[in-house]
Design an enzyme around this catalytic site. Sequence first.
Site, PDB file in Angstrom:
ATOM      1  N   HIS A  53      37.634  53.783  60.096  1.00  0.00           N
ATOM      2  CA  HIS A  53      36.250  53.569  60.497  1.00  0.00           C
ATOM      3  C   HIS A  53      36.125  54.149  61.907  1.00  0.00           C
ATOM      4  O   HIS A  53      37.091  54.104  62.676  1.00  0.00           O
ATOM      5  CB  HIS A  53      35.911  52.083  60.634  1.00  0.00           C
ATOM      6  CG  HIS A  53      36.097  51.269  59.397  1.00  0.00           C
ATOM      7  ND1 HIS A  53      37.276  50.662  59.066  1.00  0.00           N
ATOM      8  CD2 HIS A  53      35.219  50.931  58.423  1.00  0.00           C
ATOM      9  CE1 HIS A  53      37.115  49.986  57.937  1.00  0.00           C
ATOM     10  NE2 HIS A  53      35.886  50.142  57.516  1.00  0.00           N
ATOM     11  N   ASP A  56      37.602  51.838  64.434  1.00  0.00           N
ATOM     12  CA  ASP A  56      39.045  51.563  64.414  1.00  0.00           C
ATOM     13  C   ASP A  56      39.707  52.412  65.499  1.00  0.00           C
ATOM     14  O   ASP A  56      40.732  52.044  66.056  1.00  0.00           O
ATOM     15  CB  ASP A  56      39.690  51.974  63.083  1.00  0.00           C
ATOM     16  CG  ASP A  56      39.168  51.178  61.908  1.00  0.00           C
ATOM     17  OD1 ASP A  56      38.637  50.086  62.116  1.00  0.00           O
ATOM     18  OD2 ASP A  56      39.287  51.682  60.761  1.00  0.00           O
ATOM     19  N   MET A  87      40.065  60.698  54.713  1.00  0.00           N
ATOM     20  CA  MET A  87      38.833  59.920  54.501  1.00  0.00           C
ATOM     21  C   MET A  87      38.389  59.252  55.800  1.00  0.00           C
ATOM     22  O   MET A  87      39.222  58.840  56.606  1.00  0.00           O
ATOM     23  CB  MET A  87      39.090  58.856  53.423  1.00  0.00           C
ATOM     24  CG  MET A  87      37.924  57.953  53.100  1.00  0.00           C
ATOM     25  SD  MET A  87      37.783  56.501  54.183  1.00  0.00           S
ATOM     26  CE  MET A  87      38.470  55.208  53.140  1.00  0.00           C
ATOM     27  N   GLU A 180      31.582  52.231  47.618  1.00  0.00           N
ATOM     28  CA  GLU A 180      32.504  51.123  47.326  1.00  0.00           C
ATOM     29  C   GLU A 180      31.726  49.832  47.094  1.00  0.00           C
ATOM     30  O   GLU A 180      31.019  49.355  47.980  1.00  0.00           O
ATOM     31  CB  GLU A 180      33.470  50.956  48.503  1.00  0.00           C
ATOM     32  CG  GLU A 180      34.441  49.800  48.320  1.00  0.00           C
ATOM     33  CD  GLU A 180      35.444  49.697  49.461  1.00  0.00           C
ATOM     34  OE1 GLU A 180      35.564  50.646  50.260  1.00  0.00           O
ATOM     35  OE2 GLU A 180      36.098  48.642  49.564  1.00  0.00           O
ATOM     36  N   LYS A 182      31.256  45.720  46.170  1.00  0.00           N
ATOM     37  CA  LYS A 182      31.887  44.409  46.353  1.00  0.00           C
ATOM     38  C   LYS A 182      30.830  43.356  46.037  1.00  0.00           C
ATOM     39  O   LYS A 182      29.685  43.514  46.448  1.00  0.00           O
ATOM     40  CB  LYS A 182      32.371  44.269  47.805  1.00  0.00           C
ATOM     41  CG  LYS A 182      33.222  43.041  48.070  1.00  0.00           C
ATOM     42  CD  LYS A 182      33.715  43.022  49.520  1.00  0.00           C
ATOM     43  CE  LYS A 182      34.661  41.851  49.758  1.00  0.00           C
ATOM     44  NZ  LYS A 182      35.134  41.789  51.151  1.00  0.00           N
ATOM     45  N   GLU A 216      37.590  49.218  44.323  1.00  0.00           N
ATOM     46  CA  GLU A 216      38.682  48.433  44.934  1.00  0.00           C
ATOM     47  C   GLU A 216      39.145  47.334  43.983  1.00  0.00           C
ATOM     48  O   GLU A 216      38.339  46.579  43.451  1.00  0.00           O
ATOM     49  CB  GLU A 216      38.237  47.827  46.262  1.00  0.00           C
ATOM     50  CG  GLU A 216      39.332  46.928  46.837  1.00  0.00           C
ATOM     51  CD  GLU A 216      39.096  46.462  48.257  1.00  0.00           C
ATOM     52  OE1 GLU A 216      38.679  47.283  49.088  1.00  0.00           O
ATOM     53  OE2 GLU A 216      39.354  45.267  48.520  1.00  0.00           O
ATOM     54  N   HIS A 219      37.935  43.814  44.772  1.00  0.00           N
ATOM     55  CA  HIS A 219      36.496  43.582  44.625  1.00  0.00           C
ATOM     56  C   HIS A 219      36.094  43.373  43.162  1.00  0.00           C
ATOM     57  O   HIS A 219      35.325  42.453  42.863  1.00  0.00           O
ATOM     58  CB  HIS A 219      35.712  44.744  45.231  1.00  0.00           C
ATOM     59  CG  HIS A 219      35.945  44.902  46.700  1.00  0.00           C
ATOM     60  ND1 HIS A 219      35.374  45.904  47.439  1.00  0.00           N
ATOM     61  CD2 HIS A 219      36.686  44.180  47.581  1.00  0.00           C
ATOM     62  CE1 HIS A 219      35.754  45.802  48.698  1.00  0.00           C
ATOM     63  NE2 HIS A 219      36.560  44.768  48.803  1.00  0.00           N
ATOM     64  N   ASP A 244      40.649  52.192  46.303  1.00  0.00           N
ATOM     65  CA  ASP A 244      41.221  51.201  47.219  1.00  0.00           C
ATOM     66  C   ASP A 244      42.178  50.312  46.438  1.00  0.00           C
ATOM     67  O   ASP A 244      41.763  49.484  45.626  1.00  0.00           O
ATOM     68  CB  ASP A 244      40.126  50.349  47.870  1.00  0.00           C
ATOM     69  CG  ASP A 244      39.505  51.037  49.078  1.00  0.00           C
ATOM     70  OD1 ASP A 244      39.839  52.216  49.341  1.00  0.00           O
ATOM     71  OD2 ASP A 244      38.693  50.392  49.768  1.00  0.00           O
ATOM     72  N   ASP A 254      38.235  37.259  49.612  1.00  0.00           N
ATOM     73  CA  ASP A 254      38.784  38.612  49.548  1.00  0.00           C
ATOM     74  C   ASP A 254      40.195  38.600  50.142  1.00  0.00           C
ATOM     75  O   ASP A 254      40.361  38.569  51.357  1.00  0.00           O
ATOM     76  CB  ASP A 254      37.862  39.530  50.356  1.00  0.00           C
ATOM     77  CG  ASP A 254      38.264  40.981  50.278  1.00  0.00           C
ATOM     78  OD1 ASP A 254      39.067  41.337  49.398  1.00  0.00           O
ATOM     79  OD2 ASP A 254      37.768  41.760  51.101  1.00  0.00           O
ATOM     80  N   ASP A 256      42.880  40.801  49.771  1.00  0.00           N
ATOM     81  CA  ASP A 256      43.463  42.054  50.276  1.00  0.00           C
ATOM     82  C   ASP A 256      44.991  42.015  50.315  1.00  0.00           C
ATOM     83  O   ASP A 256      45.613  42.459  51.282  1.00  0.00           O
ATOM     84  CB  ASP A 256      42.939  42.381  51.688  1.00  0.00           C
ATOM     85  CG  ASP A 256      41.518  42.923  51.668  1.00  0.00           C
ATOM     86  OD1 ASP A 256      41.092  43.464  50.631  1.00  0.00           O
ATOM     87  OD2 ASP A 256      40.827  42.814  52.697  1.00  0.00           O
ATOM     88  N   ASP A 286      44.066  49.581  50.700  1.00  0.00           N
ATOM     89  CA  ASP A 286      43.148  48.824  51.557  1.00  0.00           C
ATOM     90  C   ASP A 286      43.562  47.360  51.465  1.00  0.00           C
ATOM     91  O   ASP A 286      42.992  46.582  50.697  1.00  0.00           O
ATOM     92  CB  ASP A 286      41.689  49.014  51.088  1.00  0.00           C
ATOM     93  CG  ASP A 286      40.729  48.309  52.023  1.00  0.00           C
ATOM     94  OD1 ASP A 286      41.170  47.879  53.105  1.00  0.00           O
ATOM     95  OD2 ASP A 286      39.548  48.177  51.672  1.00  0.00           O
TER      96      ASP A 286
HETATM   97  C1  GCO Z   1      36.431  44.981  52.663  1.00  0.00           C
HETATM   98  C2  GCO Z   1      36.345  46.433  52.299  1.00  0.00           C
HETATM   99  C3  GCO Z   1      36.618  47.338  53.430  1.00  0.00           C
HETATM  100  C4  GCO Z   1      36.258  48.766  53.125  1.00  0.00           C
HETATM  101  C5  GCO Z   1      36.333  49.559  54.369  1.00  0.00           C
HETATM  102  C6  GCO Z   1      36.207  51.038  54.174  1.00  0.00           C
HETATM  103  O1  GCO Z   1      36.378  44.195  51.753  1.00  0.00           O
HETATM  104  O2  GCO Z   1      36.557  44.644  53.836  1.00  0.00           O
HETATM  105  O3  GCO Z   1      37.232  46.673  51.262  1.00  0.00           O
HETATM  106  O4  GCO Z   1      37.953  47.238  53.809  1.00  0.00           O
HETATM  107  O5  GCO Z   1      37.080  49.324  52.153  1.00  0.00           O
HETATM  108  O6  GCO Z   1      35.333  49.109  55.214  1.00  0.00           O
HETATM  109  O7  GCO Z   1      34.971  51.333  53.738  1.00  0.00           O
HETATM  110 MN    MN Z   2      37.968  48.493  50.464  1.00  0.00          MN
HETATM  111 MN    MN Z   3      38.053  44.748  50.361  1.00  0.00          MN
END
Ligand code: GCO
Ligand code: MN
Ligand code: MN
Length: 386
Positions: A53, A56, A87, A180, A182, A216, A219, A244, A254, A256, A286
């Site tokens: 991002h 970041d 990306m 993407e 979610k 993802e 998600h 992702d 979430d 991750d 991700d």
């Molecule tokens: C989340 C998302 C993010 C995006 C990221 C890139 O749930 O926080 O998955 O991690 O993937 O912002 O667009």
């Molecule tokens: Mn993501």
């Molecule tokens: Mn995510």
Amino acid sequence: MYEPKAEHKFTFGLWTVSNVGRDPFGEATRATLPPVEAVRLLAEAGAWGVNLHDNDLVPIDASAAEQARIVREFKAALAETGLVVPMATTNLFSDPAFKDGAFTSNDAAVRAYALQKTMRAMDLGAELGATTYVFWGGREGVESDATKDPREALRRFREALNFLCAYSQDQGYGYRFALEAKPNEPRGDIYLPTTGAMLGFIATLDQPAMVGVNPEFAHESMAGLNFVHAVAQALDAGKLFHIDLNDQNGGRYDQDFRFGAHNYKQSFFLVKLLEDAGYAGPRHFDAHAYRTEDAAGVKDFARGCIRSYLILAEKARQWNADPEIQALLAEINAPASEGDLLAGDYSRSRAEALKAQPFDRARLGARGLGYERLDQLVFDLLMGAR
Ligand code: GCO
Ligand code: MN
Ligand code: MN
């Protein structure tokens, strides 16, 4: 055997290994990892690339001079390690300005600021060599539908994407956009909650060919959906521009998790799908390390994501080469005893012939399919009992 190669295109978000372990109930458990160190850690873990991002890398309030210095140092780290940036994306969720959305905010000034911030982030991404631009609308939603007309929100989101597609072309950036989905978190409900919804929405854009999806694992799983099927639909539509990879235990927050941490079986079929389909895009992780981990644990996490993928890819090869499994699959897909009644396109005579064809319905219904045996072989294969 489980050595990552450039052709795998394993990438991580800068934000993934830099995650400090903060959650809604607790403070950071790890020190902030500066971007240059994150690049070095990822290179040691075997990554091919790093994604980011805007913020970041460059703090939201950095001056032009600070940005120039940060980007210069980052590029030096890329050159030193050989990592690429395939990306880029925009942080349209952290700043309080985006508390009610970015492109879909009710405030026209916020919507304009979101466009400006995204164009600048696209400039940064292009400077670093990115060719895929991800849109994750984390704040594009509501807690209450009293606050926003969902059709108006879609219209605003469409306008923003149309504008940004044109911007990318005007600048000659050659980006492909990847949307993407979610279902929720951080908003109560996020618009376009699934990959399928995104695919439907893309068809309504000015330049649909430029836009695909970035599904993802976590998600789709949060929405209770089968991630493998979502990815298959994206592949079928020629829209899998990015992916992702992570893991998630059902419809919880979430999580991750590290790729392969939870859903062994779905992860296996996902890897098999990507490998069998010859997916050539980045295999992007991700995810982030458990909050319990220190810097060494973060490296274990990154190595683990890659290793799990490679082990599952090897399992997919074994599956494709296993005579017993392949014999069962051939049996499942054997031609009908009546002959191939489905060959050829529609014609009136074919339709008539098919309508007149006798079928032994009772026999069709009584036949055992052997799926128990086949599915047990998945377990045996994954557990190393084969
Ligand atoms: C989340 C998302 C993010 C995006 C990221 C890139 O749930 O926080 O998955 O991690 O993937 O912002 O667009
Ligand atoms: Mn993501
Ligand atoms: Mn995510």
